[in-house]
Structure formats: structure tokens, C-alpha cells
Design an enzyme around this catalytic site. Sequence first.
Site, PDB file in Angstrom:
ATOM      1  N   HIS A 234      -5.461  -0.095  -0.513  1.00 37.33           N
ATOM      2  CA  HIS A 234      -4.561  -1.242  -0.591  1.00 37.33           C
ATOM      3  C   HIS A 234      -4.218  -1.630  -2.029  1.00 37.33           C
ATOM      4  CE1 HIS A 234      -1.871  -4.054   1.096  1.00 37.33           C
ATOM      5  NE2 HIS A 234      -2.304  -4.938   0.231  1.00 37.33           N
ATOM      6  N   TYR A 238      -0.501  -2.015  -5.037  1.00 33.84           N
ATOM      7  CA  TYR A 238      -0.142  -2.947  -6.126  1.00 33.84           C
ATOM      8  C   TYR A 238      -0.119  -2.238  -7.467  1.00 33.84           C
ATOM      9  CZ  TYR A 238      -0.466  -6.107  -2.333  1.00 33.84           C
ATOM     10  OH  TYR A 238      -0.256  -6.687  -1.103  1.00 33.84           O
ATOM     11  N   HIS A 385       7.646   0.323   6.982  1.00 34.82           N
ATOM     12  CA  HIS A 385       7.198  -0.695   6.012  1.00 34.82           C
ATOM     13  C   HIS A 385       7.065  -0.095   4.622  1.00 34.82           C
ATOM     14  CE1 HIS A 385       4.606  -3.567   3.971  1.00 34.82           C
ATOM     15  NE2 HIS A 385       3.620  -2.686   3.933  1.00 34.82           N
ATOM     16  N   PHE A 386       6.440   1.074   4.524  1.00 33.23           N
ATOM     17  CA  PHE A 386       6.243   1.543   3.146  1.00 33.23           C
ATOM     18  C   PHE A 386       7.475   2.256   2.583  1.00 33.23           C
ATOM     19  CE2 PHE A 386       3.610   4.989   5.248  1.00 33.23           C
ATOM     20  CZ  PHE A 386       4.311   6.103   4.809  1.00 33.23           C
ATOM     21  N   HIS A 387       8.440   2.569   3.459  1.00 37.19           N
ATOM     22  CA  HIS A 387       9.702   3.039   2.878  1.00 37.19           C
ATOM     23  C   HIS A 387      10.537   1.861   2.343  1.00 37.19           C
ATOM     24  CE1 HIS A 387       8.612   6.957   4.584  1.00 37.19           C
ATOM     25  NE2 HIS A 387       9.390   7.431   3.630  1.00 37.19           N
ATOM     26  N   ARG A 450       3.127   7.429  14.515  1.00 37.18           N
ATOM     27  CA  ARG A 450       3.432   8.092  13.243  1.00 37.18           C
ATOM     28  C   ARG A 450       2.443   9.231  13.018  1.00 37.18           C
ATOM     29  NH1 ARG A 450       1.222   5.886   7.807  1.00 37.18           N
ATOM     30  NH2 ARG A 450      -0.573   4.630   8.376  1.00 37.18           N
ATOM     31  N   ARG A 451       2.654   9.964  11.928  1.00 36.95           N
ATOM     32  CA  ARG A 451       1.818  11.126  11.616  1.00 36.95           C
ATOM     33  C   ARG A 451       1.757  12.095  12.791  1.00 36.95           C
ATOM     34  NH1 ARG A 451      -2.773   7.476   8.954  1.00 36.95           N
ATOM     35  NH2 ARG A 451      -2.236   7.753   6.778  1.00 36.95           N
TER      36      ARG A 451
HETATM   37 FE1  HAS Z   1       1.716  -2.694   2.832  1.00 41.14          FE
HETATM   38  C1  HAS Z   1       0.334  -0.504   5.117  1.00 41.14           C
HETATM   39  C2  HAS Z   1       0.155  -5.305   4.371  1.00 41.14           C
HETATM   40  C3  HAS Z   1       2.969  -4.856   0.443  1.00 41.14           C
HETATM   41  C4  HAS Z   1       2.680  -0.016   0.905  1.00 41.14           C
HETATM   42  N1  HAS Z   1       1.560  -0.658   3.000  1.00 41.14           N
HETATM   43  C5  HAS Z   1       0.964   0.043   4.027  1.00 41.14           C
HETATM   44  C6  HAS Z   1       1.072   1.448   3.759  1.00 41.14           C
HETATM   45  C7  HAS Z   1       1.694   1.575   2.544  1.00 41.14           C
HETATM   46  C8  HAS Z   1       2.010   0.249   2.085  1.00 41.14           C
HETATM   47  C9  HAS Z   1       1.987   2.868   1.805  1.00 41.14           C
HETATM   48  O1  HAS Z   1      -2.095  -5.729   6.386  1.00 41.14           O
HETATM   49  C10 HAS Z   1       0.622   2.562   4.708  1.00 41.14           C
HETATM   50  C11 HAS Z   1      -0.695   3.169   4.334  1.00 41.14           C
HETATM   51  C12 HAS Z   1      -1.027   4.269   5.300  1.00 41.14           C
HETATM   52  O2  HAS Z   1      -0.616   5.411   5.049  1.00 41.14           O
HETATM   53  O3  HAS Z   1      -1.670   4.001   6.307  1.00 41.14           O
HETATM   54  N2  HAS Z   1       1.619  -4.703   2.513  1.00 41.14           N
HETATM   55  C13 HAS Z   1       0.963  -5.598   3.281  1.00 41.14           C
HETATM   56  C14 HAS Z   1       1.185  -6.936   2.761  1.00 41.14           C
HETATM   57  C15 HAS Z   1       1.983  -6.804   1.653  1.00 41.14           C
HETATM   58  C16 HAS Z   1       2.237  -5.397   1.493  1.00 41.14           C
HETATM   59  C17 HAS Z   1       0.661  -8.217   3.310  1.00 41.14           C
HETATM   60  N3  HAS Z   1       2.664  -2.488   1.044  1.00 41.14           N
HETATM   61  C18 HAS Z   1       3.081  -3.503   0.214  1.00 41.14           C
HETATM   62  C19 HAS Z   1       3.670  -2.947  -0.964  1.00 41.14           C
HETATM   63  C20 HAS Z   1       3.580  -1.565  -0.847  1.00 41.14           C
HETATM   64  C21 HAS Z   1       2.950  -1.306   0.425  1.00 41.14           C
HETATM   65  C22 HAS Z   1       4.217  -3.760  -2.110  1.00 41.14           C
HETATM   66  C23 HAS Z   1       4.013  -0.487  -1.775  1.00 41.14           C
HETATM   67  C24 HAS Z   1       4.506  -0.678  -2.962  1.00 41.14           C
HETATM   68  N4  HAS Z   1       0.505  -2.872   4.450  1.00 41.14           N
HETATM   69  C25 HAS Z   1      -0.069  -4.031   4.873  1.00 41.14           C
HETATM   70  C26 HAS Z   1      -0.984  -3.737   5.991  1.00 41.14           C
HETATM   71  C27 HAS Z   1      -0.931  -2.360   6.206  1.00 41.14           C
HETATM   72  C28 HAS Z   1       0.006  -1.847   5.215  1.00 41.14           C
HETATM   73  C29 HAS Z   1      -1.800  -4.667   6.749  1.00 41.14           C
HETATM   74  C30 HAS Z   1      -1.709  -1.557   7.252  1.00 41.14           C
HETATM   75  C31 HAS Z   1      -0.902  -1.353   8.470  1.00 41.14           C
HETATM   76  C32 HAS Z   1      -1.635  -0.470   9.469  1.00 41.14           C
HETATM   77  O4  HAS Z   1      -1.951  -0.979  10.547  1.00 41.14           O
HETATM   78  O5  HAS Z   1      -1.901   0.702   9.186  1.00 41.14           O
HETATM   79  C33 HAS Z   1       2.442  -7.933   0.744  1.00 41.14           C
HETATM   80  O6  HAS Z   1       2.016  -7.687  -0.578  1.00 41.14           O
HETATM   81  C34 HAS Z   1       3.920  -8.158   0.787  1.00 41.14           C
HETATM   82  C35 HAS Z   1       4.328  -9.403   0.019  1.00 41.14           C
HETATM   83  C36 HAS Z   1       5.781  -9.365  -0.338  1.00 41.14           C
HETATM   84  C37 HAS Z   1       6.651 -10.342  -0.122  1.00 41.14           C
HETATM   85  C38 HAS Z   1       8.093 -10.135  -0.502  1.00 41.14           C
HETATM   86  C39 HAS Z   1       8.461 -10.852  -1.783  1.00 41.14           C
HETATM   87  C40 HAS Z   1       9.863 -10.519  -2.185  1.00 41.14           C
HETATM   88  C41 HAS Z   1      10.280 -10.354  -3.460  1.00 41.14           C
HETATM   89  C42 HAS Z   1      11.717 -10.011  -3.718  1.00 41.14           C
HETATM   90  C43 HAS Z   1      12.520 -11.243  -4.080  1.00 41.14           C
HETATM   91  C44 HAS Z   1      13.964 -10.932  -4.120  1.00 41.14           C
HETATM   92  C45 HAS Z   1      14.835 -11.421  -5.028  1.00 41.14           C
HETATM   93  C46 HAS Z   1      16.236 -10.952  -4.968  1.00 41.14           C
HETATM   94  C47 HAS Z   1      14.458 -12.356  -6.104  1.00 41.14           C
HETATM   95  C48 HAS Z   1       6.266 -11.631   0.484  1.00 41.14           C
HETATM   96  C49 HAS Z   1       9.374 -10.544  -4.617  1.00 41.14           C
HETATM   97  C50 HAS Z   1      17.202 -12.054  -4.654  1.00 41.14           C
HETATM   98  C51 HAS Z   1      17.927 -11.720  -3.451  1.00 41.14           C
HETATM   99  C52 HAS Z   1      19.110 -12.235  -3.081  1.00 41.14           C
HETATM  100  C53 HAS Z   1      19.547 -11.899  -1.686  1.00 41.14           C
HETATM  101  C54 HAS Z   1      19.991 -13.050  -3.932  1.00 41.14           C
END
Ligand code: HAS
Length: 562
Positions: A234, A238, A385-387, A450-451
Site C-alpha cells: 500500500h 504513495y 481503480h489502479f488504472h 481479475r487476474r
Molecule cells: Fe488504491 C488497491 C484503497 C489510492 C493503487 N490501489 C489498489 C491497487 C493499486 C492501487 C495498484 O482499501 C491494486 C493492488 C493489487 O494488485 O491488488 N487506494 C485506496 C485508497 C486510496 C487509494 C483509500 N491506490 C491509490 C493510489 C494508487 C492506488 C493513489 C496509485 C497511485 N486501493 C485501496 C484498497 C485496495 C486498493 C482498499 C485493495 C482493493 C482489494 O480489495 O484488492 C486513497 O489514497 C485515495 C484518496 C484520493 C482522493 C482523491 C483526491 C483528488 C485529487 C485531485 C483533485 C483535482 C483537482 C482538479 C484539483 C480522495 C487530489 C480540479 C478539477 C476540476 C474538475 C476543476
Amino acid sequence: MSESAVETGTTRAPVFAFERGDRVLVLAHLGVAFIALLLGAAAGMLQGLQRTGYIKWPDAVGYYQLLTLHGVALALIFTTLFIIGFLLAGTAKTLGGRLHTVDRVWAWIGWIMMVVGTAMGTVSILNNSATVLYTFYAPLKASPWFYVAMALVVVGSWLGGVAIFTAYARWRRQHRGQVSPLFAYMSVATMILWIIATLGVAIEVLFQLIPMAFGWVPRVNVELSRTLFWYFGHPLVYFWLLPAYIYWYVNIPQIIKGKLFSDSLPRLTFVLFILYSIPVGFHHQFNEPGIANGWKILAAALTLTVVVPSLMTVFAMFATFEMAGRAQGATGRFAWLRKLPWKDVRFFAPFLGMVMFIPGGAGGVVNASYQLNQVIHNTLWVTGHFHMTLSSAVTLTFFGIAYWLVPALTNRKLTWRVNNLGIFQAWLWFIGMLLNAVPMHIVGLLGEPRRTAFTTYNDNPVVQPWLPYWPVMGMSGIFLFLSIMLFLGAMIYLWWFAPRLDTPAEFPIGEVKDKSHPTPMILERWPLWIALTGVLVLIVYTVPLVDMIQTPPPSSPPIRSW
Ligand code: HAS
């Protein structure tokens, strides 16, 4: 150091010339990253077309082999080399204008180890002796050289971190009592997070997988190995995200002719990532036996706290954008949006990444919610999700960085043609990822695992609702591969053929708007944050790990499933 400022329109853009030693070092990292990108993207397109039934390969080229190449080359090699190159560049720029010889020596030793590891790992995958996917779960047994290769990549990356630490420590000795430059601070935080995280996978590889693969032990404790992997897995995400956040927080304000909203907030954000991102690995193991529910609930709660620094980032980004627009004369409620440099690929590509991160992050919150995870775990939802996160938010930001950093390193011009091509290429990537990740979320909810290689499950009716989405997912691979080809073509041009610059290129580092609030020095007390992280890790992991070791589940002999 060779730094000055030139007038560009209404703002003063800082320009910067890298010393030759730093230039070659950073380019060496980016070059290997781009080769991995090419390999991974080609494998990605082929496995995508195969998985959705578009093409059928001769049995000699397995789906899982291509999937392993895709995952390892992109998620592990491209990211690590690109990130370390980028961090070294910013460290050189912000900590006195150059790296010292000792920093460069550490970084070069690390680079050599990573390149040797990459070559060994790629050969093992190509000769089909390591078809174990990028997570290399036990009891799947790859060639021992694959695990040695991965260990070399990890240890090599640590040495890249040592280079950053030595540069930072020197700066602090010479500037006692001063707050360090934000880019360098964030680079140090990223590498601290990375080193603490990789300890888990290093222990797994050294003490479980290598002995298993060489045949020194007959069986492997699967539960323990998965727990060590996800302790790493995890925070790994980050390690990918934080360099993108560095670019958003530090470089983009200058590119959009704005200022940083705050100096303390991004530092606090990064400290929170170190604290909260590590003790949450159990959220990848919600469905596994052998871990008591209480620990899983704790992991779910902590995962929701690791969302907070990203929410702070949303706030800071909107504030930065609005301030920049208003400073350029925007008056209406949303008029500031029009002032953003939409035609500048250095801003536009990362912006598309930010947009995609909104649904990607929301999906992460769904994953983290214990009960909802039961619906989506091990389905294509997670792949979607991860794409949206890694392959969109992070990768689009890396595109934006590359369009600026490569010509800055080669002292060439980012011409308007390449800039426009970059905007087109970013659109192509964004649309390709929408075609890829949205259907994946939908079929994931409809239960598609998946997988798994292409199968119609003997034409079972359960497959019917998935079928309309397969052609769309397959087609996305073509969009994405074309986009990568355009990107790599642009990089080759910017590296070797673009017109030379008379003056050094711009190195955009934003200034803080309001310096009246001094940055609390406690944010720079790394031993405190590392110790607190250690305490959190001990609280979450001690009992389950002792349990797994003292009363181990039935272990498994190694298996070669292909
Ligand atoms: Fe995740 C599984 C939970 C973030 C990558 N994640 C994965 C896997 C990958 C991955 C690769 O709790 C699969 C691993 C595998 O092969 O099994 N993930 C989260 C949570 C977050 C999160 C809570 N993940 C990421 C990020 C990744 C990533 C970042 C890659 C870079 N994830 C999980 C969980 C799993 C998981 C479980 C396991 C699932 C399972 O059952 O196997 C959080 O950090 C996300 C927080 C993000 C936000 C969004 C903030 C938005 C921002 C943009 C602002 C936009 C602006 C533009 C300013 C709350 C900062 C303005 C726009 C206008 C329209 C004007």
C-alpha cells in the site's frame, strides 16, 4: 551553480542549467524508465487484446506472462527509475544547484543495481521462468534470479534515496535553523516512506521467496508472505503518488503564473502520508483468513485517515488555481479557470490526471470500506481503480514532467509543435484510460474476476452482461499504445533533435504566497515522524505477525502453475 532569472512576459521565470554530472545521471534514470515504458505498454496492449477476445496467441506466449511483463515493467521499473530521476533533478536544483560527488556516487551505484536487476528480471519474464505477476505471491515459484533481480532493484532504489539524504543533510548542516526547500523536503519524505515500506518486501524476498525458489526450504508460509508484501504494497502506491504531488504543489504554481498557497500544508500532507500509509496493508487482505477481524477494522479506519492528506491536496490545488487566476485579473466566481494555461502541456497533462484522480480516489474509498470491499475484491473493479490512479493521475503527471524535464536536461526547446502533440497525446491517454477503467469498474460490479485469462466460463449466463464491455476495454489498449508511441517519439525528439536553447531552460519552482506564517520546524524533525510511524506499525502488526509465526497456517510447497 548556474542560476539566473529572465523576464518572460509579466513574470520572472527562473532558469537553470544542470551541471553535466547531474544531467547525465538524471537522463540515465529517465532513459531506462522510458525503455521499461515501451516494453510494458506493448505487453499491456497485447494482453488487453488477448484478454478481451480480440486476438488469440500461440500457446507459447501466455496471457499471464504478458501480464507479468506489463505489471513489472510499468508498476515497478518505469515508476521507480522515473521517480528517482525526477527527485534527483529537483534535489540538485533546490539544494545549492548541484549534487556533490558523493551523492552522485551513491546514485550511480543505485542506478547500476537497478539496471542489472531490471535486465535480469526482464530476461526471467521473457524466458517464461517468472510468470508470477507483479505481486509475485507465494506459493507461486519463479526462477530464483527473478527474486534476486527484484531485490537488486529495491536496494538500488535505496541508494538513490541515500544520495538525496546526503545532499539534504549537507544543506541542513550549512543552513542551521532554516526551513529546507520544499522540493527537497518532499523528496526526503518520499524516500523515507519508500525505505520503511520496502523493508516488508525485502524481508519477504530474502527470507521466504529466495530460499523457496532455490529449494533451500520445502514449504512457504503463505499468509506471512502476503502480509509482508502488503505491508509494502500500500505505501508503494504513495511512493508513486507523492512525486506527482511534488509536481502539483511545487512546480505547477510557477507554470500557471501563480504562487504556492502555503508552505506548511504540503509538508504536513507528506508527514501524514508517512504516518498513515504504512500500517494499512491489511485492507488488501480483508478476505483472507488468519487475520482477526479487529485488525482488519483498524486497517479500514486508518485507510480512511490516509485519504485526509489527499483531501487537503484537493483544497490546496483549487486554492492555488484560483489565486493564480485572480492574480491575473479574473473576477467572476469561476473566471479564474479561464486564466489557467490550457495550452501548456506541462500543466494540461497533469490537470487531466487530477480530474481522473477524483473518481479514482473515490473508488479507493469504496475499496477501503470493509463491507463494500466484499463486493469488489478480486474483481476488475480493482484493476479499474489502479488504472485511474496510477496509470492516469500519476502517469499523466509524469508525462507533464517529462515534457519539461527532458528538454531542460538536454538544453533543448520544447517547441510549440511538440507541446501541441503532447496535449493531443495526453487527451489520447485520458480517453484511452476512460475506455479502459470505466468498463472495468462496471464489469467488476457485475462480478467479473481479475487476474484471469480470456474465458467465457463455458458460455455460462453470468458472463452475458460483461460481453458488451469487452470490445471497449480491448480498444482502449490501442488508444493507450498509440499515446505511448507519440510520447516516446516526442521524448526522442526532445532528447536529440529539438532546437538547442541559447539560454538555459526554465526550472519552475513556485514561491509561497504568504510568508507571514513561519513553517513549524517540528515538521523537519524526521526522527520524531519515523518513530511515530514505527509505533503505529508495531500497534497494527505485532500481534498478527507473532500469531502467524507462532501458530502458522498450513504452509504450502512452492508451485509452478504455468
Ligand atoms: Fe488504491 C488497491 C484503497 C489510492 C493503487 N490501489 C489498489 C491497487 C493499486 C492501487 C495498484 O482499501 C491494486 C493492488 C493489487 O494488485 O491488488 N487506494 C485506496 C485508497 C486510496 C487509494 C483509500 N491506490 C491509490 C493510489 C494508487 C492506488 C493513489 C496509485 C497511485 N486501493 C485501496 C484498497 C485496495 C486498493 C482498499 C485493495 C482493493 C482489494 O480489495 O484488492 C486513497 O489514497 C485515495 C484518496 C484520493 C482522493 C482523491 C483526491 C483528488 C485529487 C485531485 C483533485 C483535482 C483537482 C482538479 C484539483 C480522495 C487530489 C480540479 C478539477 C476540476 C474538475 C476543476
